[in-house]
Motif scaffolding. Sequence first.
Motif, PDB file in Angstrom:
ATOM      1  N   THR A 276       0.862  -1.183   0.000  1.00  0.00           N
ATOM      2  CA  THR A 276       0.000   0.000   0.000  1.00  0.00           C
ATOM      3  C   THR A 276       0.897   1.231   0.000  1.00  0.00           C
ATOM      4  N   PRO A 277       1.224   1.782  -1.183  1.00  0.00           N
ATOM      5  CA  PRO A 277       2.173   2.903  -1.253  1.00  0.00           C
ATOM      6  C   PRO A 277       1.704   4.156  -0.523  1.00  0.00           C
ATOM      7  N   ASP A 278       0.404   4.460  -0.617  1.00  0.00           N
ATOM      8  CA  ASP A 278      -0.126   5.673   0.018  1.00  0.00           C
ATOM      9  C   ASP A 278      -0.655   5.306   1.401  1.00  0.00           C
ATOM     10  N   TYR A 279       0.274   5.028   2.310  1.00  0.00           N
ATOM     11  CA  TYR A 279      -0.087   4.554   3.653  1.00  0.00           C
ATOM     12  C   TYR A 279       0.374   5.592   4.665  1.00  0.00           C
ATOM     13  N   VAL A 280      -0.565   6.099   5.471  1.00  0.00           N
ATOM     14  CA  VAL A 280      -0.342   7.265   6.320  1.00  0.00           C
ATOM     15  C   VAL A 280      -0.093   6.847   7.771  1.00  0.00           C
ATOM     16  N   LEU A 281       0.975   7.378   8.344  1.00  0.00           N
ATOM     17  CA  LEU A 281       1.204   7.292   9.778  1.00  0.00           C
ATOM     18  C   LEU A 281       0.665   8.567  10.403  1.00  0.00           C
ATOM     19  N   HIS A 282      -0.187   8.430  11.400  1.00  0.00           N
ATOM     20  CA  HIS A 282      -0.940   9.585  11.890  1.00  0.00           C
ATOM     21  C   HIS A 282      -0.168  10.433  12.890  1.00  0.00           C
ATOM     22  N   THR A 283       0.817   9.847  13.584  1.00  0.00           N
ATOM     23  CA  THR A 283       1.527  10.580  14.629  1.00  0.00           C
ATOM     24  C   THR A 283       2.933  10.006  14.789  1.00  0.00           C
ATOM     25  N   HIS A 284       3.712  10.658  15.640  1.00  0.00           N
ATOM     26  CA  HIS A 284       4.966  10.104  16.122  1.00  0.00           C
ATOM     27  C   HIS A 284       4.701   9.325  17.412  1.00  0.00           C
ATOM     28  N   GLN A 285       5.692   8.589  17.866  1.00  0.00           N
ATOM     29  CA  GLN A 285       5.742   7.841  19.118  1.00  0.00           C
ATOM     30  C   GLN A 285       5.096   6.460  18.970  1.00  0.00           C
ATOM     31  N   THR A 286       5.829   5.477  19.490  1.00  0.00           N
ATOM     32  CA  THR A 286       5.441   4.079  19.349  1.00  0.00           C
ATOM     33  C   THR A 286       4.066   3.794  19.919  1.00  0.00           C
ATOM     34  N   ILE A 287       3.804   4.257  21.140  1.00  0.00           N
ATOM     35  CA  ILE A 287       2.541   3.903  21.786  1.00  0.00           C
ATOM     36  C   ILE A 287       1.360   4.471  21.013  1.00  0.00           C
ATOM     37  N   ARG A 288       1.542   5.619  20.366  1.00  0.00           N
ATOM     38  CA  ARG A 288       0.452   6.212  19.593  1.00  0.00           C
ATOM     39  C   ARG A 288       0.211   5.414  18.307  1.00  0.00           C
ATOM     40  N   GLY A 289       1.308   4.966  17.653  1.00  0.00           N
ATOM     41  CA  GLY A 289       1.143   4.154  16.464  1.00  0.00           C
ATOM     42  C   GLY A 289       0.501   2.822  16.774  1.00  0.00           C
ATOM     43  N   LEU A 290       0.909   2.183  17.868  1.00  0.00           N
ATOM     44  CA  LEU A 290       0.313   0.898  18.255  1.00  0.00           C
ATOM     45  C   LEU A 290      -1.169   1.064  18.577  1.00  0.00           C
ATOM     46  N   TYR A 291      -1.508   2.149  19.264  1.00  0.00           N
ATOM     47  CA  TYR A 291      -2.917   2.380  19.587  1.00  0.00           C
ATOM     48  C   TYR A 291      -3.751   2.520  18.322  1.00  0.00           C
ATOM     49  N   ALA A 292      -3.281   3.313  17.367  1.00  0.00           N
ATOM     50  CA  ALA A 292      -4.044   3.532  16.134  1.00  0.00           C
ATOM     51  C   ALA A 292      -4.257   2.229  15.384  1.00  0.00           C
ATOM     52  N   MET A 293      -3.219   1.408  15.264  1.00  0.00           N
ATOM     53  CA  MET A 293      -3.354   0.185  14.467  1.00  0.00           C
ATOM     54  C   MET A 293      -4.124  -0.899  15.204  1.00  0.00           C
ATOM     55  N   LEU A 294      -4.042  -0.952  16.521  1.00  0.00           N
ATOM     56  CA  LEU A 294      -4.682  -2.033  17.274  1.00  0.00           C
ATOM     57  C   LEU A 294      -6.061  -1.663  17.800  1.00  0.00           C
ATOM     58  N   CYS A 295      -6.400  -0.378  17.811  1.00  0.00           N
ATOM     59  CA  CYS A 295      -7.698   0.038  18.348  1.00  0.00           C
ATOM     60  C   CYS A 295      -8.530   0.834  17.347  1.00  0.00           C
ATOM     61  N   GLY A 296      -8.068   0.968  16.092  1.00  0.00           N
ATOM     62  CA  GLY A 296      -8.883   1.576  15.055  1.00  0.00           C
ATOM     63  C   GLY A 296      -9.352   2.974  15.371  1.00  0.00           C
ATOM     64  N   ASP A 297      -8.450   3.816  15.883  1.00  0.00           N
ATOM     65  CA  ASP A 297      -8.827   5.167  16.277  1.00  0.00           C
ATOM     66  C   ASP A 297      -7.589   6.051  16.151  1.00  0.00           C
ATOM     67  N   TYR A 298      -7.796   7.305  15.798  1.00  0.00           N
ATOM     68  CA  TYR A 298      -6.689   8.261  15.775  1.00  0.00           C
ATOM     69  C   TYR A 298      -6.207   8.517  17.196  1.00  0.00           C
ATOM     70  N   ASP A 299      -4.893   8.498  17.393  1.00  0.00           N
ATOM     71  CA  ASP A 299      -4.367   8.988  18.656  1.00  0.00           C
ATOM     72  C   ASP A 299      -4.342  10.508  18.590  1.00  0.00           C
ATOM     73  N   LYS A 300      -3.894  11.145  19.680  1.00  0.00           N
ATOM     74  CA  LYS A 300      -3.915  12.607  19.763  1.00  0.00           C
ATOM     75  C   LYS A 300      -3.128  13.223  18.605  1.00  0.00           C
ATOM     76  N   LEU A 301      -3.747  14.168  17.919  1.00  0.00           N
ATOM     77  CA  LEU A 301      -3.080  14.910  16.858  1.00  0.00           C
ATOM     78  C   LEU A 301      -2.448  16.172  17.443  1.00  0.00           C
ATOM     79  N   ASN A 302      -1.801  15.969  18.577  1.00  0.00           N
ATOM     80  CA  ASN A 302      -1.028  17.004  19.256  1.00  0.00           C
ATOM     81  C   ASN A 302      -0.104  16.270  20.216  1.00  0.00           C
ATOM     82  N   ASN A 303       0.384  16.923  21.217  1.00  0.00           N
ATOM     83  CA  ASN A 303       1.299  16.279  22.154  1.00  0.00           C
ATOM     84  C   ASN A 303       0.630  15.974  23.484  1.00  0.00           C
TER      85      ASN A 303
END
Length: 741
Positions: A276-303
């Motif tokens: 999937t070439p056009d694949y978006v990572l929504h945030t920085h930080q490991t825990i935020r990426g894991l949350y998004a992929m495992l819980c189907g929800d955007y993590d905080k779009l801030n800090n």
Amino acid sequence: MEGLFCERFFHWLRRPHARLFSLIVLVLIVPVCLRAALGWSTPLGYLSDLAIGSLLLVVLHRRAWWLALPVLLFWGLLAVATAELVSAVGRLPTPADLHYLIDPQFVENSTGGGMAHPALAVTLLVALLFWLLTQFVSRAVKRPALPRAIWAAPVVLFTAHWAAQNLWPNEDDPWRQYNLPHQLLASQVADLQIQAEEWLDGDVEEAAPVMAGLTDVDLNGHKLLSAPGQARNVLIIALEGIPGAYIRANREAIGSHYQEDLMPNLSRWAERGMNTPDYVLHTHQTIRGLYAMLCGDYDKLNNGTPKGVEMLTQHERNKACLPAQLRQNGFSTHYLQGAGLRFMAKDKIMPHIGFAATHGLEWFSNANYLEFPWGKDDRAFFEGALDYVGQLKTQKQPWMLTLLTVGTHQPYSAPDDYLERYETPKQAAVGYLDDALEQFLSGLERQGVLKDTLVMITSDESHGIDGVRLASSWGFNLTLAPEHEQLPRLNAGVYGHVDLSASILDYFDLPVPSALSGRSLFRDYDSGREIMSFTNGKLRYHDGHGIFSECDMPRRCRYYESAGFIAESAKFKGNYSGHPARQIAARADALDLSLLRTPLNHRYQFGSNNVIPLQAQIKDDWADNLIGAQYLEMPKGSHTRVRLTVRSVDPQQAAYIQLKAKEFEQDVQLGLPSEMVATADQPLEMDFSFDNPLPRKAFSFHLLGYGLGAVEVTDFSVITEVPGQEDILDDVPDDEAAQSS
């Protein structure tokens, strides 16, 4: 000969233009040379340096040295802080960081070694001393006035920079385009302009943005598979920090100019699966990426506080996460990472979202191949992971396993032969990961695992690539499935981490909870979709109709014509503020509040009854942290209270404890003792609080310990509330308040 040289030098210092020349060297020549040395060479960057330098020149040239010196010292500290923070976390300092410049510990660290760019500080100091010398030697000499044309230089240079930014915008990193004082000034001017526009618009109540495109599950696409997936098991492999540009198929698909082939093995595996070439990572930080992929929800779009931590207060939404859903449908669910679990509270978050077994560094019995502060190097990790999969194969239940590597996290480590082959340690670490992953995937194939397992290889976040557009948001998803011949090699459309949970449930034809959001990677869609990300301090939004917006100043955005999110280039259409910009910010705010409406009045418990072995000495504030209280948010005007209990497990050994606090990676002084002692008979018990006169984000507690024994951190409670209200920390029983154990 030396005496003659010194005599001529001091004679030159007494000339009328000596002081002017030394100031030119300090504020104009040195910054330009340092920018080139740091590799931040862009026309806009040089223009910004010259604009600020010329402004300092005309303002300070004929001022008394004791008036000019504080200004130049502060300007120099800003330059040092910029280089150090960009090197450490890849961003420019913000106004919230400026108080660190008068913090004794920050100044001590900045002058006592351990800096990423010590030569920069030394060069600025030498240039400043040269300027002071000319001030002293020629103090009796009358300074000539500057030509009138020079006074116009700052205005001309600032105007030229502004015009270039608006007429020929580019997407270079902010530190490549701006000198820090210029960037802070531009942000303030833009904010005042927007406030004026809003004042002229009057008190207009903003309509709530339509959120369905960002929050709803969309399974209306055409199925890529004619029947439910044939796989029995699920394996998710999250590679620390790897951007999508490292996969050859992705580079070719978007026509990227980036051609460095750091992961040739993974690129070859990509030929056998769906990319999937056009694949978006929504945030920085490991825990935020894991949350998004495992819980189907955007993590905080801030800090703000990561939603994984917030979810510890939730006892319904966690049931919709992918591990909980698969466990409910008969899968045994497992999480394995190469680092300790306490960092970012993964020891509590992963069981809470449905993993029946959660393991970190303590699980591995095999030795490392190299020293790495975070835990297992990638080769050792994947060898252990292969054994773990072998154990899962012996059970009758289908299984779901999520793996997280850590070897490509700073500080990058690799064996000597890799360090010799590559230009930088970062590249060497990526090459080492590529070879380790190749051995792991080949091992899975030999064991027959790939025949009955859905494998999804992705990354938690992107460590970015200099000069590559949107590299900080560019992820990848390589899917290896038993029915790979029915799947396209390139998956068209825009997807992201928020889609992964719904995709796996859709693959198995299992019900997808309405609490999840996103699309399915196993469906083809006729229309575009809305999607957002927040990386490198920029909020990005694609409306699904060919318009991509990027907001990097308060309520000020640029927009581009772009069919998808990740692209080699996009056609600039213009700038906007006002209502459209406020709507993008409102969408991000609404996504941020999907779990908790406010960060106030929630008690977080990071303690447990786990026995934690101590090290002989503290090596790293992050890797050695005994608790997971990281990146918390504290609103302006709030009051935070902390309660902790630490007990030494061994009656014969004392534990030496330190408690530090950091905000945006920098130490914050809370008036705590530098070191405390805990024993079995006399546990360390503390109850302290502090005010938050300004908003705090990315705030972390670092509980550190050393000694010969082990400890239990039975209590580490954090609550932030409005001063004067009822204190719920004491009123709510431990087993009812934000349970997380």
